[in-house]
Design an enzyme around this catalytic site. Structure first.
Site, PDB file in Angstrom:
ATOM      1  N   ASP A 191       0.840  -1.199   0.000  1.00 12.91           N
ATOM      2  CA  ASP A 191       0.000   0.000   0.000  1.00 12.91           C
ATOM      3  C   ASP A 191       0.875   1.249   0.000  1.00 12.91           C
ATOM      4  OD1 ASP A 191      -2.314   1.839   0.881  1.00 12.91           O
ATOM      5  OD2 ASP A 191      -3.268  -0.117   0.810  1.00 12.91           O
ATOM      6  N   HIS A 223      -3.557   5.834   3.808  1.00 12.10           N
ATOM      7  CA  HIS A 223      -4.298   4.663   3.334  1.00 12.10           C
ATOM      8  C   HIS A 223      -3.669   3.367   3.824  1.00 12.10           C
ATOM      9  CE1 HIS A 223      -5.838   1.795   0.226  1.00 12.10           C
ATOM     10  NE2 HIS A 223      -6.916   2.558   0.273  1.00 12.10           N
ATOM     11  N   ASN A 321     -14.275   0.650  -6.302  1.00 15.36           N
ATOM     12  CA  ASN A 321     -15.295   1.564  -5.760  1.00 15.36           C
ATOM     13  C   ASN A 321     -15.956   2.407  -6.838  1.00 15.36           C
ATOM     14  OD1 ASN A 321     -14.195   0.738  -3.271  1.00 15.36           O
ATOM     15  ND2 ASN A 321     -12.728   2.423  -3.323  1.00 15.36           N
ATOM     16  N   SER A 393     -11.238  -0.903  -0.216  1.00 13.84           N
ATOM     17  CA  SER A 393      -9.915  -0.907   0.435  1.00 13.84           C
ATOM     18  C   SER A 393     -10.022  -1.265   1.904  1.00 13.84           C
ATOM     19  CB  SER A 393      -9.268   0.477   0.329  1.00 13.84           C
ATOM     20  OG  SER A 393      -8.649   0.664  -0.916  1.00 13.84           O
TER      21      SER A 393
END
Length: 444
Positions: A191, A223, A321, A393
């Protein structure tokens, strides 16, 4: 044949990795190719590409030997071979790309050759709202209307979650009832890095690596820290409810997305190779890129996921998404659309598919495998803090954490067995399989 200069700028291209606002709406390419080779005959494929497509000279990297990978991936005069994965990021001049593709088709030791693409983190950062339902305009009695409205809201919100001790997500997957902790199991999160000084991860960050040029593993986005928190946050966090599924798991943090949240396939491959060589039982990837309806899954990621399973590692990835339910449902993003990668959909607190969560529109691997809490998820944030985020996520690391629990409970289980057990233990839901797969994730 000698390798010539490979400066991509010389051909009027713009290969630099974007660092601006995320879009993820269109395919973006770097100009390089990702080539998957026969593990038992890697040299034949490379020789064929050297002879017919004049690829840049090949530098080889193995296992956790990561010192120069980032620099090598940036050099336009070098191709990088990840020997453990038998996968290479190949530099080739534009006038040789057709030759590379035709060589790959003709050479039996080359399994696949695909243009390298950009990938993105997958949080919901804008204040999207699902369309609201029609509300009656006639009101004869305000008290009656008020009571009815409250009842409808309560029904619409689903289960009542009391989040003083546990987040709603951990309650929904029954992690609050599990005695397992993930102790002794390594979870790799690929990530934007991690807040290495966060108190809730103290003593459990086993190794870190950055594959982003010019950026240390420290998380400048948030994130990555949030995802790591959901997978492996502390059993006794510094503040607030417990939010980590596997609080005693060991953490492998690989930075493959920059602080703006984007990266390349090559950086993902570097992170995967490092994670597998470091002993990860599960690799959590809350990242991806949008695909078109009918688009096939990427052969490179699918074959790498199969090899990872053989080496003992399960890969889970965010479904994406891009939907705006109920009117628009968009296909599962890549690489989650690979048959050998677990694609994770997002649920909201009412245990309905989140309005943004992508669905199993495409065939041949483009299905949703399992659903997990992804809306309004409380977890860790850089600066020793906390924040609430939404997205597939946020659903994905819930699954990674449960795989760590399953691995702790069944230390002799293969990666394929862990994946099968995870899906078999999901609680069936009334929503379409297209949206929730086998059902809601359940902790053992």
């Amino acid at each position: 044949m000698a390798n010539g200069p490979m400066d991509r700028r010389a051909y009027g291209e713009q290969p630099d990795r974007p660092s601006g606002p995320l879009t993820g709406q269109n395919s973006e390419y770097t100009g390089r190719y990702v080539v998957l080779l026969d593990p038992s005959n890697q040299e034949s494929g490379l020789n064929a590409l050297r002879a017919n497509a004049d690829i840049a000279s090949v530098e080889r990297v193995r296992g956790t030997d990561i010192e120069n990978i980032t620099e090598l991936l940036e050099r336009p005069d070098v191709s990088v071979l990840f020997e453990d994965l038998a996968a290479a990021v190949v530099e080739v001049r534009p006038d040789q790309r057709h030759a590379l593709v035709t060589t790959a088709e003709a050479e039996s030791s080359i399994i696949a050759a695909e243009p390298e693409r950009m990938v993105y983190a997958m949080p919901i950062t804008a204040p999207h709202q699902a369309p609201t339902e029609f509300f009656p305009s006639y009101r004869s009695d305000e008290d009656v209307v008020s009571r009815h409205t409250e009842a409808e809201i309560a029904i619409g919100q689903g289960p009542a979650w009391h989040e003083k001790a546990w987040t709603w997500g951990l309650q929904a997957i029954r992690a609050n009832l599990s005695a397992l902790t993930g102790k002794g199991v390594k979870i790799a999160v690929l990530d934007t890095g991690v807040d290495t000084s966060h108190a809730d991860f103290a003593g459990r960050i086993t190794a870190t690596a950055s594959f982003v040029p010019g950026e240390a593993v420290q998380d400048g986005n948030g994130h990555g820290t949030h995802c790591i928190g959901t997978a492996a946050g502390s059993a006794k966090p510094r503040q607030g409810p417990r939010y980590g599924v596997a609080p005693e798991a060991q953490i492998l943090a690989a930075k493959v997305l920059n602080n703006a949240g984007s990266g390349s396939d090559g950086q993902i491959l570097a992170g995967m190779a490092w994670a597998i060589a470091s002993g990860a039982k599960v690799i959590s990837m809350s990242l991806g890129a949008r695909v078109r309806p009918g688009e096939l899954f990427p052969q490179t990621y699918e074959n790498l996921a199969k090899r990872a399973l053989q080496l003992g590692t399960v890969i889970v990835a965010a479904a994406g998404n891009d939907s705006m339910r109920p009117g628009s449902v968009v296909p599962v993003s890549r690489p989650a659309n690979c048959p050998s990668i677990l694609a994770v959909a997002s649920l909201d607190k009412a245990l309905n598919p989140s309005f943004f969560s992508n669905g199993g529109i495409n065939d041949q691997g483009g299905e949703i495998n399992i659903a997990a809490p992804g809306r309004d998820v409380h977890s860790a944030a850089p600066g020793n803090g906390y924040r609430v985020l939404s997205g597939t996520s946020m659903a994905t690391p819930h699954v990674a954490g449960v795989i760590a629990l399953l691995a702790q409970a069944n230390p002799s289980a293969t990666a394929a067995q862990l994946m099968a057990t995870l899906k078999a233990s999901a609680f069936p839901m009334t929503q379409p399989v297209r949206d929730v797969g086998a059902g809601i994730l359940q902790a053992p």
